[in-house]
Every structure is written in structure tokens, then in C-alpha cells.
Design a protein around this motif. Sequence first.
Motif, PDB file in Angstrom:
ATOM      1  N   ASN A 225     -10.524   8.990  30.891  1.00 31.13           N
ATOM      2  CA  ASN A 225      -9.606   8.707  29.778  1.00 31.13           C
ATOM      3  C   ASN A 225      -8.304   8.075  30.250  1.00 31.13           C
ATOM      4  N   ASP A 226      -7.753   8.609  31.345  1.00 34.44           N
ATOM      5  CA  ASP A 226      -6.477   8.091  31.844  1.00 34.44           C
ATOM      6  C   ASP A 226      -6.617   6.660  32.350  1.00 34.44           C
ATOM      7  N   GLN A 227      -7.699   6.386  33.055  1.00 38.08           N
ATOM      8  CA  GLN A 227      -7.933   5.024  33.545  1.00 38.08           C
ATOM      9  C   GLN A 227      -8.108   4.056  32.377  1.00 38.08           C
TER      10      GLN A 227
ATOM     11  N   SER B 236      -4.777   3.334  30.839  1.00 37.33           N
ATOM     12  CA  SER B 236      -3.975   2.441  31.683  1.00 37.33           C
ATOM     13  C   SER B 236      -4.442   0.996  31.542  1.00 37.33           C
TER      14      SER B 236
ATOM     15  N   ALA C 236      -6.384   9.391  23.862  1.00 38.61           N
ATOM     16  CA  ALA C 236      -5.891   8.749  25.084  1.00 38.61           C
ATOM     17  C   ALA C 236      -5.551   7.287  24.826  1.00 38.61           C
TER      18      ALA C 236
END
Length: 264
Positions: free
Chosen positions: A202-204, A207, A238
Motif C-alpha cells: 500500500n505504501d509503495q 508513493s 492509502a
Amino acid sequence: MFRLHVLASGSSGNASVVEDMHTGKGVLIDCGISKRAFMEGCAATGFDPSGLEAVVVTHEHADHVKGLGVVMRGLSKMGCRPPLYAHAACIEASRSLSDLRSDFDVRTFSDGDQISAAGMSAHPFRTSHDASASFGFRFECDGDALGFATDTGVVSAQAREALGGVRILGLEANHGLKMLDAAEYPAYVKKRIASDRGHLNNDQSASELRLLLSARLESVAALHVSENANTYRSAREALLSVVEQEGHLASVQVGFQRRPILVG
């Protein structure tokens, strides 16, 4: 103008259709679902499967190809015989999984090629996944553009360029790091998923979306969401958080494993 029909998205099976809204013609991306699920998904999102003019394959893993043979035979009975495009290594690796017949019109593509079908052009680009060869696609038609990328552990500069400036973006948001750590997977499976040749978390994904936001972007879909190491809500939030933080107006949806959605 494009529409993206996400018929199924996740580890149990994937299939999406890119449609030209003006003509009703389309290109199928992968088919790792049953013929029944495919037909029901098309009906649910309003796409006539007889309008398919090509099938493109991202890679040979079963959740992307296991339904190809049966669905293409079903289409043939309807008088619809779209050519199937895949990388040569993928074709060889997937024959036993996908039950492809020798009389299917199977064609190969390479990185940087252009596939012309249904009045649109599809441009394959490399993704980073543990397959013989794996690809995402950029679709273009009459000034419109759609980007599609799943099953990649990282987003390369080439992939980022291909996904830039699109109006509709389908982007993997497979797992949450803490949820993957807590999931009931063997350690080697967790390591594979989290690796550079696995899946975006999710974070990638968030980003990457931040880098891909543009004035043209209208719709984003979080794809290939794990049912064991993520939640649909977490994946959507996210990406939505990036859109809201940047004051962008793009809508954010999530592709489901068993519920078709229409994007764009």
C-alpha cells in the motif's frame, strides 16, 4: 474515451477489459477466472464480450491465465475470435495452465512493441515480477490514455514513464506490511511477496501515485488487493490519502476479487 472493466482482481484470479466507449470494442487483459465469472462480470459492468478484438497477457501465473482457453473457446462459439498477445516466454510457460489450443491465433510481443486492436494501441512495458517475463500496458486512443500495472515489486523509471499522463490508472496495492507480517503464510512466501520481484504494498503504491498525479488523471483503481494480507478499505485509503493531501480531484476505487467494477 476509455473505460476499464475490472471483472476480477486478486490472487485467486484476474481479468480486466479496456473498452473504447465510442465503439464498444475492447481488449481483455489476462483471464485467470472461469468462463461463467467472465461472462457474469461483463454483464455486470455492461460490456458485450463479442466486442473483444484482442487479448493481452501480463505474465504466465495461474491467476492470470488459467481461464484463457475456456473463455477463448466460449468466445469462438459466439463468433468472436480475438488474437492473443503474449511474450514468447510467457506463451511457453503458460500452455499447460491456460489450455491454449493450437488453432488459437497466438502472437508474440516484446518490450517496446505496439499492439493495435479495437481502434486503440497498447504499449507493453516491463514489470518486476518472478515470472518468465511480466508486463504492464499503456493504452492510447484519440488522445486518451489508460495505464495498467500489477504484479510488480518495484516501479521502474520506464514503467513510471509509461504510466504518466494517463486519465485512468490501474495500480497494484497488494498488501499492507504489518498485515503481511501477520498473515498465515510461510516465511518464504512473505519474503517473495515483499521482494522487488513480488508485489507493491500500500505504501509503495501510494508513493508511486504521488509521482503519477497529473492534471489529466481522473480515475484511479487499486488492484490485485490481497484478501489475506490487506483489506479493500486499507488499499483504497492509502491511495485516497495521496489524492486528498495533494488536493487532487481524481476518484479512487478498488478492484475486488468477486465483484466487478467499472472505472472511468
